[in-house]
Design an enzyme around this catalytic site. Structure first.
Site, mmCIF file in Angstrom:
data_model
loop_
_atom_site.group_PDB
_atom_site.id
_atom_site.type_symbol
_atom_site.label_atom_id
_atom_site.label_comp_id
_atom_site.label_asym_id
_atom_site.label_seq_id
_atom_site.Cartn_x
_atom_site.Cartn_y
_atom_site.Cartn_z
ATOM 1 N N ARG A 1 35.259 105.305 97.775
ATOM 2 C CA ARG A 1 35.480 105.998 99.052
ATOM 3 C C ARG A 1 34.419 107.064 99.313
ATOM 4 O O ARG A 1 34.017 107.266 100.462
ATOM 5 C CB ARG A 1 36.902 106.555 99.104
ATOM 6 C CG ARG A 1 37.925 105.435 99.382
ATOM 7 C CD ARG A 1 39.330 105.883 99.151
ATOM 8 N NE ARG A 1 40.311 104.919 99.643
ATOM 9 C CZ ARG A 1 41.596 104.956 99.314
ATOM 10 N NH1 ARG A 1 42.046 105.886 98.495
ATOM 11 N NH2 ARG A 1 42.437 104.063 99.797
ATOM 12 N N PHE B 1 50.392 107.954 111.568
ATOM 13 C CA PHE B 1 49.206 107.108 111.662
ATOM 14 C C PHE B 1 49.515 105.613 111.541
ATOM 15 O O PHE B 1 48.596 104.796 111.511
ATOM 16 C CB PHE B 1 48.178 107.523 110.598
ATOM 17 C CG PHE B 1 48.717 107.515 109.184
ATOM 18 C CD1 PHE B 1 48.831 106.330 108.467
ATOM 19 C CD2 PHE B 1 49.114 108.691 108.573
ATOM 20 C CE1 PHE B 1 49.320 106.311 107.176
ATOM 21 C CE2 PHE B 1 49.607 108.683 107.267
ATOM 22 C CZ PHE B 1 49.715 107.488 106.568
ATOM 23 N N LYS C 1 38.904 96.682 103.047
ATOM 24 C CA LYS C 1 39.385 96.875 104.410
ATOM 25 C C LYS C 1 38.325 96.513 105.461
ATOM 26 O O LYS C 1 37.134 96.389 105.147
ATOM 27 C CB LYS C 1 39.840 98.330 104.586
ATOM 28 C CG LYS C 1 41.073 98.692 103.727
ATOM 29 C CD LYS C 1 41.553 100.100 104.032
ATOM 30 C CE LYS C 1 42.788 100.466 103.231
ATOM 31 N NZ LYS C 1 43.295 101.823 103.571
ATOM 32 N N ARG D 1 42.646 102.993 91.103
ATOM 33 C CA ARG D 1 42.782 104.164 91.982
ATOM 34 C C ARG D 1 41.725 105.217 91.649
ATOM 35 O O ARG D 1 41.232 105.914 92.540
ATOM 36 C CB ARG D 1 44.210 104.707 91.932
ATOM 37 C CG ARG D 1 45.174 103.708 92.612
ATOM 38 C CD ARG D 1 46.579 104.211 92.729
ATOM 39 N NE ARG D 1 46.723 105.284 93.705
ATOM 40 C CZ ARG D 1 46.906 105.127 95.010
ATOM 41 N NH1 ARG D 1 46.910 103.917 95.541
ATOM 42 N NH2 ARG D 1 47.069 106.158 95.806
ATOM 43 N N ASN E 1 38.927 103.827 105.260
ATOM 44 C CA ASN E 1 38.535 104.270 103.918
ATOM 45 C C ASN E 1 38.266 103.129 102.945
ATOM 46 O O ASN E 1 38.422 103.272 101.740
ATOM 47 C CB ASN E 1 39.546 105.283 103.374
ATOM 48 C CG ASN E 1 40.930 104.701 103.228
ATOM 49 O OD1 ASN E 1 41.159 103.547 103.544
ATOM 50 N ND2 ASN E 1 41.852 105.501 102.720
ATOM 51 N N GLU F 1 52.950 93.437 96.061
ATOM 52 C CA GLU F 1 51.784 93.235 96.917
ATOM 53 C C GLU F 1 50.978 92.002 96.505
ATOM 54 O O GLU F 1 50.429 91.305 97.350
ATOM 55 C CB GLU F 1 50.903 94.494 96.903
ATOM 56 C CG GLU F 1 51.586 95.656 97.610
ATOM 57 C CD GLU F 1 50.781 96.960 97.579
ATOM 58 O OE1 GLU F 1 51.267 97.953 98.134
ATOM 59 O OE2 GLU F 1 49.669 96.973 97.006
ATOM 60 N N TYR G 1 52.316 97.235 105.403
ATOM 61 C CA TYR G 1 52.338 98.707 105.368
ATOM 62 C C TYR G 1 53.678 99.287 105.836
ATOM 63 O O TYR G 1 53.734 100.451 106.236
ATOM 64 C CB TYR G 1 51.190 99.266 106.203
ATOM 65 C CG TYR G 1 49.877 99.383 105.442
ATOM 66 C CD1 TYR G 1 49.757 100.212 104.316
ATOM 67 C CD2 TYR G 1 48.743 98.682 105.844
ATOM 68 C CE1 TYR G 1 48.558 100.332 103.621
ATOM 69 C CE2 TYR G 1 47.528 98.798 105.148
ATOM 70 C CZ TYR G 1 47.457 99.633 104.043
ATOM 71 O OH TYR G 1 46.273 99.765 103.351
ATOM 72 N N HIS H 1 42.091 99.457 99.691
ATOM 73 C CA HIS H 1 43.486 99.745 99.354
ATOM 74 C C HIS H 1 43.705 99.353 97.908
ATOM 75 O O HIS H 1 43.152 98.357 97.453
ATOM 76 C CB HIS H 1 44.440 98.922 100.238
ATOM 77 C CG HIS H 1 45.837 98.847 99.665
ATOM 78 N ND1 HIS H 1 46.760 99.829 99.882
ATOM 79 C CD2 HIS H 1 46.428 97.944 98.835
ATOM 80 C CE1 HIS H 1 47.882 99.523 99.223
ATOM 81 N NE2 HIS H 1 47.697 98.380 98.582
#
Ligand code: ATP
Ligand code: MG
Length: 137
Positions: A102, A57, A9, A85, A112, A126, A49, A115
């Site tokens: 993170r 948010f 990100k 993850r 953070n 995706e 998203y 993704h």
């Protein structure tokens, strides 16, 4: 062998952390099999998203994801989706386990650093959002 979509990100690309984050993936047994640096338009970020459209948010998230370049990548490995993850850590860095990306790099629950797809169906969707079949070998 499974594949998952990962995004480094804006908060992380801005701080030149791509190599350090990729090292975490590699240490976890994930292989970066496709990767490119792109700048998302707000429209593209919003579309990516879209599942979060109703969340409070959403606007902030879309603005953030379009603020600076991101590195989109496909990771491959055994149980790549859950493995990724696990190495990413909890969404909120305050809750993330030691050694996770993170925990080490994220600035806040919004900024953070990474993704990762959350299920086989979303991973397939995706990956196809960012990569053509020709880019995946
Ligand atoms: P990602 O989908 O980015 O891999 P995730 O699955 O851990 O992260 P989600 O619940 O899907 O988390 O939220 C998507 C993203 O939205 C988060 O990664 C974070 O950047 C942002 N986000 C989530 N909750 C908040 C919040 N309370 N405030 C601000 N941003 C948030
Ligand atoms: Mg998610």
């Amino acid at each position: 062998i499974e594949r998952t979509l990962s995004i480094i990100k804006p908060d992380a690309t801005k701080r030149n952390l791509t190599g350090k984050i990729n090292a975490k993936f590699e240490e976890a047994g994930l292989r970066v099999i496709a990767q490119k640096r792109i700048k998302l338009s707000p429209e593209q970020a919003g579309k990516f998203y879209e599942v979060h459209k109703a969340r409070p948010f959403y606007g902030e998230l879309v603005e953030f994801m379009a603020s600076e370049p991101v590195v989109v990548q496909v990771l491959e490995g055994e149980s790549a989706i859950t493995r990724n993850r696990d190495v990413m850590g909890a969404t909120n860095p305050a809750d993330a386990a030691p050694g996770t990306i993170r925990k080490e790099f994220a600035l806040s629950v919004g900024e953070n650093s990474v993704h990762g797809s959350d299920a086989p169906e979303t991973a397939a969707q995706e990956i196809a959002f960012f990569f053509s079949g020709l880019e995946l070998v």
